[in-house]
Design an enzyme around this catalytic site. Sequence first.
Site, PDB file in Angstrom:
ATOM      1  CG  ASN A 152      -1.495   1.338   1.553  1.00 43.06           C
ATOM      2  OD1 ASN A 152      -2.432   1.779   0.901  1.00 43.06           O
ATOM      3  ND2 ASN A 152      -0.931   2.033   2.541  1.00 43.06           N
ATOM      4  CE1 TYR A 219       0.898   8.138  -6.422  1.00 44.59           C
ATOM      5  CE2 TYR A 219      -0.757   8.922  -7.971  1.00 44.59           C
ATOM      6  CZ  TYR A 219      -0.412   8.187  -6.854  1.00 44.59           C
ATOM      7  OH  TYR A 219      -1.382   7.482  -6.171  1.00 44.59           O
ATOM      8  CE  LYS A 223       0.595   4.593  -6.533  1.00 43.55           C
ATOM      9  NZ  LYS A 223       0.484   3.592  -5.458  1.00 43.55           N
TER      10      LYS A 223
HETATM   11  N1  LIG Z   1      -5.829   8.726  -1.313  1.00 43.11           N
HETATM   12  C1  LIG Z   1      -6.079   8.652  -2.607  1.00 43.11           C
HETATM   13  O1  LIG Z   1      -6.859   9.435  -3.174  1.00 43.11           O
HETATM   14  C2  LIG Z   1      -5.446   7.555  -3.415  1.00 43.11           C
HETATM   15  C3  LIG Z   1      -5.951   7.326  -4.712  1.00 43.11           C
HETATM   16  C4  LIG Z   1      -5.379   6.319  -5.477  1.00 43.11           C
HETATM   17  C5  LIG Z   1      -4.354   5.550  -4.962  1.00 43.11           C
HETATM   18  N2  LIG Z   1      -3.892   5.806  -3.703  1.00 43.11           N
HETATM   19  C6  LIG Z   1      -2.780   4.989  -3.214  1.00 43.11           C
HETATM   20  O2  LIG Z   1      -3.122   4.392  -1.987  1.00 43.11           O
HETATM   21  C7  LIG Z   1      -1.962   4.236  -1.189  1.00 43.11           C
HETATM   22  C8  LIG Z   1      -2.195   4.827   0.195  1.00 43.11           C
HETATM   23  O3  LIG Z   1      -2.513   6.199   0.044  1.00 43.11           O
HETATM   24  P1  LIG Z   1      -3.147   7.064   1.226  1.00 43.11           P
HETATM   25  O4  LIG Z   1      -3.951   8.114   0.574  1.00 43.11           O
HETATM   26  O5  LIG Z   1      -3.791   6.180   2.229  1.00 43.11           O
HETATM   27  O6  LIG Z   1      -1.843   7.732   1.834  1.00 43.11           O
HETATM   28  P2  LIG Z   1      -1.614   8.430   3.262  1.00 43.11           P
HETATM   29  O7  LIG Z   1      -2.896   8.646   3.972  1.00 43.11           O
HETATM   30  O8  LIG Z   1      -0.742   9.587   3.002  1.00 43.11           O
HETATM   31  O9  LIG Z   1      -0.798   7.306   4.095  1.00 43.11           O
HETATM   32  C9  LIG Z   1       0.445   6.901   3.615  1.00 43.11           C
HETATM   33  C10 LIG Z   1       1.015   5.831   4.522  1.00 43.11           C
HETATM   34  O10 LIG Z   1       2.286   5.461   3.993  1.00 43.11           O
HETATM   35  C11 LIG Z   1       3.289   5.746   4.946  1.00 43.11           C
HETATM   36  N3  LIG Z   1       4.474   6.283   4.315  1.00 43.11           N
HETATM   37  C12 LIG Z   1       4.592   7.386   3.545  1.00 43.11           C
HETATM   38  N4  LIG Z   1       5.864   7.548   3.164  1.00 43.11           N
HETATM   39  C13 LIG Z   1       6.557   6.536   3.698  1.00 43.11           C
HETATM   40  C14 LIG Z   1       7.918   6.155   3.671  1.00 43.11           C
HETATM   41  N5  LIG Z   1       8.826   6.897   3.045  1.00 43.11           N
HETATM   42  N6  LIG Z   1       8.289   5.033   4.312  1.00 43.11           N
HETATM   43  C15 LIG Z   1       7.399   4.298   4.973  1.00 43.11           C
HETATM   44  N7  LIG Z   1       6.099   4.614   5.072  1.00 43.11           N
HETATM   45  C16 LIG Z   1       5.685   5.724   4.431  1.00 43.11           C
HETATM   46  C17 LIG Z   1       2.701   6.778   5.862  1.00 43.11           C
HETATM   47  O11 LIG Z   1       3.408   6.704   7.092  1.00 43.11           O
HETATM   48  P3  LIG Z   1       3.376   7.904   8.168  1.00 43.11           P
HETATM   49  O12 LIG Z   1       2.044   7.786   8.825  1.00 43.11           O
HETATM   50  O13 LIG Z   1       4.475   7.634   9.080  1.00 43.11           O
HETATM   51  O14 LIG Z   1       3.513   9.171   7.372  1.00 43.11           O
HETATM   52  C18 LIG Z   1       1.250   6.305   5.942  1.00 43.11           C
HETATM   53  O15 LIG Z   1       1.120   5.228   6.817  1.00 43.11           O
HETATM   54  C19 LIG Z   1      -0.811   4.888  -1.954  1.00 43.11           C
HETATM   55  O16 LIG Z   1      -0.098   3.898  -2.647  1.00 43.11           O
HETATM   56  C20 LIG Z   1      -1.529   5.787  -2.937  1.00 43.11           C
HETATM   57  O17 LIG Z   1      -0.765   6.017  -4.091  1.00 43.11           O
HETATM   58  C21 LIG Z   1      -4.415   6.781  -2.919  1.00 43.11           C
END
Ligand SMILES: NC(=O)c1ccc[n+]([C@@H]2O[C@H](COP(=O)([O-])OP(=O)(O)OC[C@H]3O[C@@H](n4cnc5c(N)ncnc54)[C@H](OP(=O)(O)O)[C@@H]3O)[C@@H](O)[C@H]2O)c1
Length: 343
Positions: A152, A219, A223
């Site tokens: 993730n 990005y 992906k």
């Molecule tokens: N949100 C969207 O709209 C969306 C849409 C499509 C796809 N996605 C994909 O879904 C996934 C999760 O996204 P999200 O929106 O849930 O992100 P998020 O809320 O920003 O959470 C990201 C998570 O990854 C961890 N993280 C970030 N950088 C890191 C690093 N360098 N090393 C280790 N851990 C790290 C963060 O840890 P900390 O808590 O310590 O910062 C947090 O636990 C991603 O792959 C994203 O591309 C998201």
Amino acid sequence: MVISSRPFLDTYLAALGSSKLVAYLSLFFAAIGFVNYVSFGLKSINLLLQLFVLSGKNLKKYGAGNGAWALITGASDGIGKEFSLQLAKKGFNVVLVSRTESKLVDLALEIKEKYGVETKILPFNFAESKSSDYTALAALIEPLDITVLINNVGQSHSIPVPFAEVDDAELTNIVTINNLATLKVTKLVVPKLIAKKKGLILTMGSFGGLLPTPYLSVYSGSKAFLQHWSTALAAELKPKGIDVELVLSYLVTSAMSKIRKTSALIPNPKMFVASTLSSIGLQRGAQGLAATSTPYWSHAIFQFFIENTVGIWSSIVSNQNLQMHITIRKRALKKAEREKKGL
Ligand SMILES: NC(=O)c1ccc[n+]([C@@H]2O[C@H](COP(=O)([O-])OP(=O)(O)OC[C@H]3O[C@@H](n4cnc5c(N)ncnc54)[C@H](OP(=O)(O)O)[C@@H]3O)[C@@H](O)[C@H]2O)c1
């Protein structure tokens, strides 16, 4: 008895007059139209069945409630946190890996209290890509019965930005976290799954990778890379009893998307993960893309609409995306300016 189509053709040709060419061409195009019409009808029915009638694979197949472990990267926030909570609720012990230790400690406590499963945590900054961290992860999972991997963790651009102006550190981090870390973590887990002849690997893709996305180009490319890698891996591992799926998502409320309010098209992580875990093995909106799923209902319909109208690779889509991200960039820059002035 041989049924001949001659009488029909003869009548048809006679009705059209003397031009046989026009007659055959019109028949040809009518046949293509009919095939497209039937295929669109079947795809629509399949979409509706997969969204509202059929259920996905039961997670018991992967040992839920039977001592099996799930490993989740980026586990401490957003979608990853929800995967951790919902997999624990379904009876998996969980290995939680992400950057901030304090958040991992709190989440592990919450999971233990709520669901009584075992937890392990590993603070790991994937951007640093330290081999000692990968060694620690390998040692941590070595004795565990890991059957589920949720790839993730991900990073996007802090704001939409033209490629020529992308900060070098941001460029490196996106590729290191989204691609290198995903591949390296998967490589640690796959031999264990092969040995057990069962397992599930879900990798978070994105509409940002499905649709070429200007101003988020690094990005978007990272992906898209995951799409090909994951689909190839799925074909390799299927004969070994392992299910691999790329999970596509449009926007979800989270720190990354910077969106707080849900809407029909933007679920929160809880809604998104619930739809993902209940539809393992169903493509939903990602019809035609092997080993890929667009699980959330409105994302699925959105993708189906784009694919069956303008198409995901069309210039209409990338121009529209360009204009949208230029506007978002302008707004983000104005906001940053206001914040700088303390307004
Ligand atoms: N949100 C969207 O709209 C969306 C849409 C499509 C796809 N996605 C994909 O879904 C996934 C999760 O996204 P999200 O929106 O849930 O992100 P998020 O809320 O920003 O959470 C990201 C998570 O990854 C961890 N993280 C970030 N950088 C890191 C690093 N360098 N090393 C280790 N851990 C790290 C963060 O840890 P900390 O808590 O310590 O910062 C947090 O636990 C991603 O792959 C994203 O591309 C998201």
